[in-house]
Design an enzyme around this catalytic site. Structure first.
Site, PDB file in Angstrom:
ATOM      1  N   LYS A  34       0.833  -1.202   0.000  1.00 24.50           N
ATOM      2  CA  LYS A  34       0.000   0.000   0.000  1.00 24.50           C
ATOM      3  C   LYS A  34       0.864   1.247   0.000  1.00 24.50           C
ATOM      4  O   LYS A  34       0.634   2.183  -0.762  1.00 24.50           O
ATOM      5  CB  LYS A  34      -0.954  -0.005   1.204  1.00 24.50           C
ATOM      6  CG  LYS A  34      -2.128  -0.957   1.016  1.00 24.50           C
ATOM      7  CD  LYS A  34      -2.954  -1.146   2.280  1.00 24.50           C
ATOM      8  CE  LYS A  34      -4.014  -2.229   2.039  1.00 24.50           C
ATOM      9  NZ  LYS A  34      -4.728  -2.621   3.252  1.00 24.50           N
ATOM     10  N   GLN A  54      -5.009  -1.391   9.452  1.00 28.06           N
ATOM     11  CA  GLN A  54      -4.953  -2.724   8.868  1.00 28.06           C
ATOM     12  C   GLN A  54      -5.582  -3.737   9.836  1.00 28.06           C
ATOM     13  O   GLN A  54      -5.174  -3.841  10.987  1.00 28.06           O
ATOM     14  CB  GLN A  54      -3.494  -3.098   8.581  1.00 28.06           C
ATOM     15  CG  GLN A  54      -3.294  -4.430   7.906  1.00 28.06           C
ATOM     16  CD  GLN A  54      -3.751  -4.413   6.449  1.00 28.06           C
ATOM     17  OE1 GLN A  54      -3.509  -3.473   5.705  1.00 28.06           O
ATOM     18  NE2 GLN A  54      -4.448  -5.471   6.048  1.00 28.06           N
ATOM     19  N   ASP A 108     -11.591   3.080   3.786  1.00 24.94           N
ATOM     20  CA  ASP A 108     -12.021   1.685   3.721  1.00 24.94           C
ATOM     21  C   ASP A 108     -13.551   1.570   3.706  1.00 24.94           C
ATOM     22  O   ASP A 108     -14.087   0.472   3.562  1.00 24.94           O
ATOM     23  CB  ASP A 108     -11.472   0.918   4.936  1.00 24.94           C
ATOM     24  CG  ASP A 108     -10.424  -0.114   4.535  1.00 24.94           C
ATOM     25  OD1 ASP A 108     -10.208  -0.303   3.323  1.00 24.94           O
ATOM     26  OD2 ASP A 108      -9.830  -0.730   5.436  1.00 24.94           O
TER      27      ASP A 108
END
Lengths: 299, 299
Positions: free
Chosen positions: A55, A99, A122
């Site tokens: 990422k 995460q 997200d």
């Protein structure tokens, strides 16, 4: 029947990343604005470390600002929250991604609730779920957004009136996927573990999205001839070669029996190389969108 | 085939109101807490005036505190917002309902966004939509909640694995209805104006909910034999008697051809007397729920 088209998610994701990079360059040139993504990793999970590194690299390759915060596995909730609060307030950061999974002493729900909905790239916060459900501009989970792009591309944009079946009803994947397909004027069915005669339900689908995490569950005769099949599942199985399997070698498969699907579907995503590569590319796009919206440059 | 059971929404709503009244009495006795509902009406729409009066009367009949605010049709947004803010802060008020439609110079979306999600007994705020979509405790729109009660009753609680088809995808009705059916483990299909071959889609349904507002659209041969059919539509048509029609007499019909449905379905709601009476009863229940949650007495 001719073999299905294999949807090349890797190539599509590369094109999307290029498009994002172009928009980022324009945003810098015209508005002096550099979108910034902060990724937070708690603990030492090896798979998560790989994701987080990817990422960071792809964020920088797109010309964005990238920040990675690695916290020890025993980080207290208060310390993690203090970091999230700081990132929420940081004008250089437009996207925040914690995460998951996190160590067991931390609550995923409480962490998500702490993230500013405007920086929730997200698409996990309750407010973004509500915006999506209400037809308002939302930040939406990256995987379903990536699936939608592949579906639109495979169908040449003609989604209206198509029957779509989503297997799986998670908040992260199945439910937002259904909302996106509905917003695109599909007739949408959500199937799940309690569905009776799942093969028959799947056979109704012009668009079939499998997101359950059961290896090769969807068989060829579950697929309507010519359907677009999107495989979100990722399961690691022992190698087919017994010798390699004995050495611990593995292979990755999806929720769809790919070989059977090839003979039945019109188009199908492979695993790996289908939906997977789209996810980070969509994360970059969500970060770009978040930066624009925070600065009033887009709805 | 034997005639379908006619679902008596009026009787069911009366039972529900009694149950709510019982809980209200207990809440007063045990916690000294009286749930309070404030209804705000802007302008002089005659139908809205009838609704608002009914709501006030039924709220008081259930032992709750009721407040009705009648504002002139030319009320400025700032004045309406000031009232909503005051009600948001008022400890005697646990539910706030602004009667829609409002005059054209006011924005329904902006009004809804002003209401505290904790007092949003119409389940219209983005946060409550997100809570519902995320499987969290939410205040959910009264009509779909009422429909769920009728469906559960008609099926003796056995919803798991049933195929449900919802026609209509509004934020107020179709979408929350689909979420509630999904949470009850139905396999849910959302159909709408863009659906291809709607009759065939409807014939898949063990539970068919029609919420489109097109008079008698759902015909008998759209209904799977034995299905539970819930008719949310309300359309006013001229009287069938030409003489009465000439005098301006009207009749009310639903989205389902009731006579045909009687011969095909297992159970069907009439219009009027089906879903309609449930809506105010569910509003009372939502107000009770909101009062309990605000005081930490329920999830």
């Amino acid at each position: 029947m001719a073999d299905a088209t294999i949807i090349d998610g890797k190539a599509f994701a590369a094109t999307l990343r290029e498009r994002v990079a172009g928009e980022v360059a324009a945003l810098k040139a015209e508005h002096g604005l550099t979108p910034g993504l902060a990724v937070v990793l708690v603990g030492e999970d090896p798979a998560s470390q790989v994701y987080v590194r990817n990422k960071g690299e792809q964020t920088e390759a797109a010309g964005m600002y990238s920040e990675t915060h690695r916290l020890p596995a025993d980080t207290a909730e208060a310390d993690l929250f203090a970091l999230v609060d700081r990132l929420n307030a940081d004008p250089n950061i437009h996207g925040i991604l914690v995460q998951f999974p996190v160590p067991a002493h931390l609550s995923q729900d409480r962490i998500v609730a702490r993230i500013s909905p405007d920086k929730d790239v997200d698409g996990l916060t309750v407010l973004n779920a509500g915006r999506l459900a209400s037809g308002l501009p939302a930040l939406t989970a990256c995987t379903p957004v990536g699936c939608m792009m592949l579906i639109r591309d495979a169908l040449g944009g003609e989604l209206r009136g198509k029957r779509a079946v989503v297997i799986g009803r998670s908040n992260l994947m199945g439910k937002p996927m259904a909302q996106l397909l509905l917003a695109a004027d599909c007739t949408v069915t959500i199937a799940h573990s309690r569905t009776v005669d799942l093969p028959a339900v799947c056979r109704e689908a012009d668009i079939l999205v499998a997101a359950v995490g059961r290896a090769e569950m969807v068989k060829g005769d579950w697929i309507k001839p010519g359907a677009v099949v999107i495989d979100v599942g990722i399961t690691r199985l022992p190698s087919l070669d017994p010798e390699k399997a004995a050495q611990g070698k593995t292979r990755i498969v999806g929720d769809v029996d790919f070989k059977q699907a090839l003979a039945a579907a019109g188009a199908v995503t492979p695993v790996p190389g289908g939906v997977g590569p789209m996810t980070i590319a969509c994360l970059l796009q969500n970060t770009l969108t978040a930066a624009k919206r925070i600065h009033g440059l887009e709805g």
